[in-house]
Design an enzyme around this catalytic site. Structure first.
Site, mmCIF file in Angstrom:
data_model
loop_
_atom_site.group_PDB
_atom_site.id
_atom_site.type_symbol
_atom_site.label_atom_id
_atom_site.label_comp_id
_atom_site.label_asym_id
_atom_site.label_seq_id
_atom_site.Cartn_x
_atom_site.Cartn_y
_atom_site.Cartn_z
ATOM 1 N N HIS A 208 0.882 -1.180 0.000
ATOM 2 C CA HIS A 208 0.000 0.000 0.000
ATOM 3 C C HIS A 208 0.915 1.224 0.000
ATOM 4 O O HIS A 208 2.039 1.178 0.497
ATOM 5 C CB HIS A 208 -0.928 -0.043 1.213
ATOM 6 N N CYS A 239 -7.426 -0.906 3.563
ATOM 7 C CA CYS A 239 -8.080 -1.951 4.350
ATOM 8 C C CYS A 239 -8.994 -1.301 5.376
ATOM 9 O O CYS A 239 -8.563 -0.444 6.136
ATOM 10 C CB CYS A 239 -7.031 -2.814 5.047
ATOM 11 N N ASN A 248 -3.567 0.573 -2.646
ATOM 12 C CA ASN A 248 -2.396 -0.175 -3.109
ATOM 13 C C ASN A 248 -1.635 0.694 -4.098
ATOM 14 O O ASN A 248 -2.178 1.641 -4.652
ATOM 15 C CB ASN A 248 -2.840 -1.429 -3.855
#
Ligand code: HMG
Ligand code: MG
Length: 299
Positions: A208, A239, A248
């Site tokens: 990420h 997340c 990401n």
């Protein structure tokens, strides 16, 4: 660099969309996945079969998977936390699944309501059913370079859990820097530690871009012969159980980096940039791919 073929594992439709607050129609999700496949991506994590109470954005996983126009040589996989998720994924037509745990106890608890050991225990049933049904299983280890709840994570712990997943039968281990805090030297140490037990061709990196280090970290991993990279079109995502984690690394940026290094991944960058632009507009979100923005400005 040796071995010029790189596998890109696109996670936008899952890791990306799981974190979007906007409601996204099933048709848009299907359209996104089909467009990604048309751009040349061969591995697309298309949904997750998790509790809809935990991640409401993935509640329509069954309809999404069933609605896909399956393209030859494209693997549409699904993320599953337990046997119930695995069975649902298979019923939806998934030909590959991914299981996930973490290197930090605190994160594992917040993300899946169990300890790391309990998560591994849950996976045993999945692995035996997957074996009998010939379903390849990928394994994710989260928080490999830092945890949003407990801070530091020992690389020896990451290596030990990765090894456990590999020995259970996961064909690929994806190392997740869930909150994007890692830097290049730590990535080198991470790869050095994991390749003692797992062949480097079975290791993927999943970065990420929270601190803007993802591309640099990917370069460090490439130098260590890692050839599997997880990424998300337009840098979508994050997340839901890692506060402040951003998306990401953008797939467009990874493809551009690979092209500059003469590494091949089979993706048509122009087409992919178009997909990133399209989905960003639909989500009313700024495109997080610098390459996407730059190429769009030149059009
Ligand atoms: P729990 O509440 O402890 O589960 O959650 P439970 O087993 O006690 O079941 C409670 C209820 O959930 C029951 O329903 C079950 O049927 C249902 P009720 O009887 O109350 O109506 N349930 C399910 N429903 C649908 N699908 C399932 C399922 N399992 C149980 N598979 C659980 C435990 C693991 C289910 C929950 O914590 C969960 O779903 N967690 C997922 C969280 C998540 O998706 N996080 C994001 C993905 S991980 C990630 O993004 C990191 C990664 O990208 C790598 C990186 O960046 O590091 C992969
Ligand atoms: Mg992730």
């Amino acid at each position: 660099m040796n071995n010029s073929a790189v596998k890109i594992f696109e996670v936008g439709p899952r890791d990306g969309l799981q974190n979007e607050s906007a409601t996204i129609s099933i048709e848009t999700k299907i359209d996104l996945i089909n467009r990604l496949a048309d751009s040349g991506l061969k591995h697309i994590e298309s949904a997750s079969f998790v509790s809809p109470r935990w991640v409401p954005q993935m509640a329509d996983a069954l309809q999404v998977m069933r609605g896909l126009t399956a393209k030859n040589q494209v693997v549409y996989s699904a993320l599953v936390p337990n046997l119930q998720g695995f069975e649902n994924a298979i019923a939806a037509g998934a030909k590959e699944v991914a299981i996930f745990t973490a290197a930090s106890e605190a994160f594992c608890q917040k993300n899946t309501n169990c300890t790391i050991a309990e998560s591994i225990e849950r996976f045993k049933d999945i692995m035996s059913l997957a074996k009998s049904e010939n379903i390849p299983v990928r394994g994710y280890v989260s928080t490999v370079l830092g945890c949003p709840y407990q801070g530091k994570v020992a690389i020896s712990q990451v290596a030990a859990i990765s090894r456990q997943l590999y020995e259970m039968g996961c064909y690929e281990i994806s190392l997740g820097d869930t909150i994007g805090v890692g830097t290049a030297d730590n990535v080198k140490r991470l790869i050095d530690a994991t390749v003692r037990d797992i062949p480097v061709q079975n290791i993927a990196v999943h970065f990420h871009d929270t601190y803007g280090q993802a591309l640099t970290n990917i370069y460090a991993a490439l130098q260590h012969e890692v050839r599997i990279i997880d990424s998300s079109v337009a840098g979508l995502g994050g997340c839901p159980y890692a506060k402040g984690s951003s998306g990401n690394v953008a797939t467009e940026d990874v493809v551009y980096l690979l092209q500059g290094l003469n590494l091949t991944c089979g993706v048509d960058l122009k087409k992919l940039v178009g997909v990133g632009h399209w989905i960003s507009a639909i989500l009313h979100r700024t495109n997080s791919s610098k390459v996407g923005i730059a190429m769009n400005m030149r059009r």
